[in-house]
Design a protein around this motif. Sequence first.
Motif, mmCIF file in Angstrom:
data_model
loop_
_atom_site.group_PDB
_atom_site.id
_atom_site.type_symbol
_atom_site.label_atom_id
_atom_site.label_comp_id
_atom_site.label_asym_id
_atom_site.label_seq_id
_atom_site.Cartn_x
_atom_site.Cartn_y
_atom_site.Cartn_z
ATOM 1 N N GLU A 1 -7.660 -1.407 -0.352
ATOM 2 C CA GLU A 1 -7.083 -0.145 0.111
ATOM 3 C C GLU A 1 -6.454 0.647 -1.049
ATOM 4 O O GLU A 1 -6.616 1.869 -1.139
ATOM 5 N N ILE A 2 -5.749 -0.058 -1.923
ATOM 6 C CA ILE A 2 -5.091 0.633 -3.054
ATOM 7 C C ILE A 2 -6.125 1.206 -4.019
ATOM 8 O O ILE A 2 -5.955 2.293 -4.563
ATOM 9 N N ILE B 1 0.844 -1.210 0.000
ATOM 10 C CA ILE B 1 0.000 0.000 0.000
ATOM 11 C C ILE B 1 0.876 1.255 0.000
ATOM 12 O O ILE B 1 0.635 2.207 -0.742
ATOM 13 N N ASN C 1 -6.226 4.777 -6.009
ATOM 14 C CA ASN C 1 -5.792 4.596 -7.402
ATOM 15 C C ASN C 1 -6.761 3.653 -8.113
ATOM 16 O O ASN C 1 -6.624 2.442 -8.057
ATOM 17 N N ALA D 1 2.574 1.633 -3.390
ATOM 18 C CA ALA D 1 1.601 2.024 -4.418
ATOM 19 C C ALA D 1 1.314 3.523 -4.343
ATOM 20 O O ALA D 1 1.148 4.191 -5.371
ATOM 21 N N LYS D 2 1.263 4.066 -3.118
ATOM 22 C CA LYS D 2 1.058 5.510 -2.954
ATOM 23 C C LYS D 2 2.259 6.299 -3.472
ATOM 24 O O LYS D 2 2.110 7.335 -4.115
ATOM 25 N N GLU E 1 2.980 4.884 -7.642
ATOM 26 C CA GLU E 1 1.845 4.860 -8.581
ATOM 27 C C GLU E 1 2.065 3.873 -9.737
ATOM 28 O O GLU E 1 2.145 4.246 -10.902
#
Length: 531
Positions: free
Chosen positions: A72-73, A44, A77, A47-48, A51
């Motif tokens: 959550e992701i 997570i 996104n 990923a933040k 991206e």
Amino acid sequence: MTLLKILIVDDEVLERRALTKIIANISDDLTVIGEGAPNGRIAIEMAKEHEPDIIFMDIKMPGIDGVQAVKEIKKFNRDVRFIMVSAFNTFEYAKEVMQQGVKEYILKPSRKQDICESLERVLAEISLDRKQREEQHSLKESLNRAVSIAQKEWVSSLITNQVHDMSFDEWSQLLGVEITSGYIMLFYLEPEPAADFSQMEKHNWYSWLKESLKTITSKQEVLPGPMTETQVPVLFLCKKTAGKFHFKTDAQAIIDNLSTLFRKEPFKGELKVSIGLPYQHANELNQSYHDAILALKQLLLIPNRRVLFCDKQGSTDMPSLSAMLEIEKQLLEAVRQGDVNQVLFIYDSFINKMRENGDLQGSIVKKSFDELFVLLSRMLHDLGISYQQTPVIEDSEEIQQMFEKGKTHLLKIVSHVQVWRMNHAKGMLHKAKEFIETHFADSLTLEQVAEYVELSPFYFSKLFKDRFGMTFIDYLTEIRIKKAKDEMVDQGKSLKEICFSVGYKDPNYFSRVFKKHTGLSPTEFRKAIVS
């Protein structure tokens, strides 16, 4: 395709390395982010930060598992694609991630073929999605350009009193909000002493004005008109849903906000604004434009004044200004017709009216001529006539010399219009007819034909009707019906085929148009020519 970022999430380091090696050999357009993530929580965070476009997500991991990580992701996104990886062939796992829009699911240990096939499907999906977004963006830009052009043409037509068929009800339907009234503001950038604006500076100011008005108006719809020199008419349509309308208060708020923004810009001039009265009917908006013109004439005579509302009750100069405005309108029409004798006659009236008003100071005469030639420049632009010359009149010159210079330049313009009317316009209209006759089967619009012959849609429409005695759409329909009748001789063609071949998309509509023009339906007409 641009470089795509891939994140591999798996609690087994060997699995992450194996997947990284396989992906590196698939395509140079793919890159794996770092060493991957060993669990859902780190996935997570990565990923933040990075991206990624695609995430290989292991389902069973300690702590936050793959399914929770996907949820959550997806919250921050929505565009990322997931390929789920699991050692368990369990439908329940697949079902949970499918509810999140995940389509790809492979078992591990994963075969190279499975990984490649899954990636190919995801890449194809990304490619299609990006293509659709680009098309939508392009379409939106084209639509915005078309709307901007249409707005300018409509405002230009409105201020020349050529629009009679657009009501506030129709504007309300178009904008999705009830319109109760409208008025015109004239924005004028007066140059500093000895300053001269380049075309780029004028363009930058015009763009700034349009963008600034968008940001500071909410109670009204704003439709900027075409710029002539550094003068721009803007139509404000007042919305009922915005609460009670206070004309002067709301207009003054717009001007105050705009002036604040203007002071932050490097424009070499002073912003002046005149405001016409509001009207409750669309066909009265032309009067609001003339109100604003009258107010601007007064404003330019008042030192250090930047804003002036038109007030018919309180303005003692209105009658004389109104008479001057009427003479200017007559003069413009005579120039448009290329009538030299009429131009000279009305020009003498123009000079005599200035004498009657006592406007014989050099600065006042110069401003009167500047305004007149701005109006002429706008008219020539609307006609599609390219004419860049402007007379050099100094306020230090003798008054009679100014009058002679003005007349000389006016006659040059009339001569130019005469040549254009005899040659250019005639040639352009015949060129337009040829274009229509060649492309009648396409989804042809007046705007397309006007653009082809390099005339404004408004003037092309008017000129076409004046020249040929029918509107563009009537002529296009006439061509299509004639071609349809010719094709009906061939019994091997169905009426539906003929309908499409002559430019109509709806057979029922084609049938109605055909009957309106011939008195017979297509079926009746075909029977008549066969029997």
